[in-house]
Design a protein around this motif. Structure first.
Motif, mmCIF file in Angstrom:
data_model
loop_
_atom_site.group_PDB
_atom_site.id
_atom_site.type_symbol
_atom_site.label_atom_id
_atom_site.label_comp_id
_atom_site.label_asym_id
_atom_site.label_seq_id
_atom_site.Cartn_x
_atom_site.Cartn_y
_atom_site.Cartn_z
ATOM 1 N N VAL A 24 99.873 57.059 -21.158
ATOM 2 C CA VAL A 24 100.932 57.920 -20.637
ATOM 3 C C VAL A 24 101.166 59.081 -21.602
ATOM 4 O O VAL A 24 100.599 59.138 -22.684
ATOM 5 C CB VAL A 24 102.253 57.133 -20.429
ATOM 6 C CG1 VAL A 24 102.087 56.087 -19.348
ATOM 7 C CG2 VAL A 24 102.698 56.471 -21.731
ATOM 8 N N ILE A 61 103.028 51.868 -14.928
ATOM 9 C CA ILE A 61 103.748 53.095 -15.240
ATOM 10 C C ILE A 61 105.135 53.081 -14.602
ATOM 11 O O ILE A 61 105.321 52.591 -13.492
ATOM 12 C CB ILE A 61 102.932 54.323 -14.758
ATOM 13 C CG1 ILE A 61 103.499 55.624 -15.328
ATOM 14 C CG2 ILE A 61 102.866 54.376 -13.248
ATOM 15 C CD1 ILE A 61 102.622 56.842 -15.049
ATOM 16 N N THR A 62 106.127 53.618 -15.331
ATOM 17 C CA THR A 62 107.491 53.693 -14.798
ATOM 18 C C THR A 62 107.650 54.966 -13.974
ATOM 19 O O THR A 62 106.824 55.876 -14.034
ATOM 20 C CB THR A 62 108.525 53.698 -15.935
ATOM 21 O OG1 THR A 62 108.358 54.915 -16.705
ATOM 22 C CG2 THR A 62 108.334 52.495 -16.863
ATOM 23 N N GLU A 65 107.810 58.002 -16.264
ATOM 24 C CA GLU A 65 106.479 58.395 -16.738
ATOM 25 C C GLU A 65 105.666 59.028 -15.620
ATOM 26 O O GLU A 65 104.910 59.977 -15.837
ATOM 27 C CB GLU A 65 105.753 57.169 -17.309
ATOM 28 C CG GLU A 65 106.372 56.642 -18.588
ATOM 29 C CD GLU A 65 105.821 55.280 -18.998
ATOM 30 O OE1 GLU A 65 105.902 54.942 -20.187
ATOM 31 O OE2 GLU A 65 105.325 54.552 -18.116
ATOM 32 N N GLU A 66 105.839 58.517 -14.398
ATOM 33 C CA GLU A 66 105.132 59.062 -13.239
ATOM 34 C C GLU A 66 105.542 60.511 -12.994
ATOM 35 O O GLU A 66 104.693 61.390 -12.783
ATOM 36 C CB GLU A 66 105.447 58.200 -12.015
ATOM 37 C CG GLU A 66 104.722 58.604 -10.745
ATOM 38 C CD GLU A 66 105.140 57.732 -9.576
ATOM 39 O OE1 GLU A 66 105.251 58.258 -8.456
ATOM 40 O OE2 GLU A 66 105.362 56.526 -9.794
#
Length: 293
Positions: A24, A61-62, A65-66
C-alpha cells in the motif's frame, strides 16, 4: 533496477525513498510523482490521452487505503481507475481457470504481502492477507547477520543473500556466499561467509507464518471446492515462489501437490494487463468497477 541499487547509497543531497510499502501507499506525494512520470512516458510513447488504469492491491486493503490508491492514480493523470485484488490478478496471470465453477487456490508471495485466495466462478471465495513476505524475509536475514555474525549489512545485501542461497528447508548440498558489511565490534569493513543453513534459520519463523496462513485458508474452504483443490494442487506466484524448497515445504505441510507458476514474478502484472484488455468482460473480478474521473 538502477534506482533500486541507489537505495542506501545516496549522498546527503539526494534521498532515495520507497513510496510503496507492504503493498500500500506509504508516501502519497512520492507515489503520485512516480505514477505521474510513468503515465507521462507511456502517453508520450503511444501518443495517447489520459489512460484507463487497473491497479493490483492486497486483498486485505482498507477503504482508506483503497481511496488513497485511487486518488494517487487519478491525480497522476489517469482517466479511469479500477482496483483488482492481487491474488485474483495473480491467478489470471498464472492462467488459472478463474471463471469456471471449480476451486483453485493461489498463493502470491510478493514484496510486502502474502496473499492466499480460493477462487471459483470469477470471484474470491476465501482469502487471507499476511503482511509478511519478501521485505520481511530480507529484514529477518539482516537481523540474523547482525545478531549472530556481528555484522551490519544493508537491505540490498540481505535481498541478494535471499535470492542466491535462501531456502525454506535445508538444501541437500549446503551453499555458501561471501558477504561484506561493517563489523559491529571494530566499526571497520569486513568480509564473512554465510551459509544456506544459516539463511534458512533466519527466515524460518516468517516462512512458518506463511505456511500457517495457507493452512488456515484451506481450513475455511467449502468441501466442494476443497476436492477440486486436492486434484489441482496449490499454485505459487510472486518472487517468494522462487525461494528454494518453499514448494516442497508447503506440499509437506498441506499434504497436497504444489506448483510454481510460469514466470511467477510477472503473474500479477500479467493478470492486471489481461483484465485491462478485456475490461468489460472481467468487471466482475474488480473491486471497484465504477468509472472515476
Amino acid at each position: 533496477m538502477k534506482q533500486r541499487k541507489c537505495y542506501g547509497r545516496t549522498p546527503d543531497s539526494i534521498k532515495a525513498v520507497r513510496p510503496m510499502k507492504d503493498g500500500v501507499i506509504a508516501d502519497f506525494t512520492g507515489t503520485q510523482l512516480m505514477l505521474k512520470n510513468i503515465i507521462k512516458k507511456i502517453c508520450q510513447r503511444y501518443n495517447a490521452g489520459k489512460p484507463r488504469v487497473v491497479v493490483g492491491v492486497p486483498s486485505g486493503i482498507t477503504e482508506v487505503e483503497e481511496r488513497a490508491v485511487e486518488e494517487s492514480v487519478l491525480q497522476a493523470g489517469a482517466k479511469e481507475v479500477y482496483l483488482i485484488e492481487e491474488p485474483m490478478a495473480a491467478a489470471i496471470g498464472a492462467n488459472l481457470e478463474v471463471s469456471e465453477p471449480s476451486g483453485s487456490i493461489i498463493v502470491d508471495i510478493g514484496g510486502g504481502t502474502t496473499e492466499v485466495a480460493v477462487i471459483s466462478l470469477g470471484g474470491i471465495v476465501v482469502s487471507n492477507s499476511l503482511r509478511i513476505a519478501g521485505d520481511e524475509l530480507d529484514q529477518d536475514i539482516l537481523n540474523y547477520v547482525k545478531r549472530e555474525l556481528n555484522l551490519a549489512i544493508g537491505e540490498t545485501a540481505a535481498e541478494q543473500i535471499k535470492m542466491e542461497i535462501g531456502c525454506a528447508t535445508p538444501l541437500m548440498t549446503e551453499a555458501q556466499m561471501q558477504i561484506s558489511g561493517r563489523d559491529l565490534t571494530t566499526g571497520l569493513p569486513k568480509d564473512m561467509i554465510i551459509t544456506s543453513t544459516q539463511v534458512e534459520e533466519a527466515m524460518r519463523e516468517s516462512i512458518s507464518e506463511i505456511v500457517d496462513v495457507v493452512k488456515a485458508t484451506l481450513e475455511k474452504t467449502p468441501p466442494e471446492l476443497a476436492s477440486d483443490i486436492v486434484e489441482k494442487g496449490i499454485v505459487l506466484a510472486g518472487g517468494g515462489a522462487l525461494i528454494k524448497n518453499i514448494d516442497k515445504l508447503l506440499s509437506l505441510k498441506t499434504e497436497m501437490p504444489v506448483y510454481i507458476a510460469e514466470e511467477p514474478l510477472d503473474c500479477v502484472v500479467k493478470g492486471t494487463g489481461k483484465t485491462l484488455e478485456d475490461l468489460e468482460g472481467l468487471k466482475a473480478v474488480l473491486i471497484n468497477a465504477r468509472k472515476r474521473r
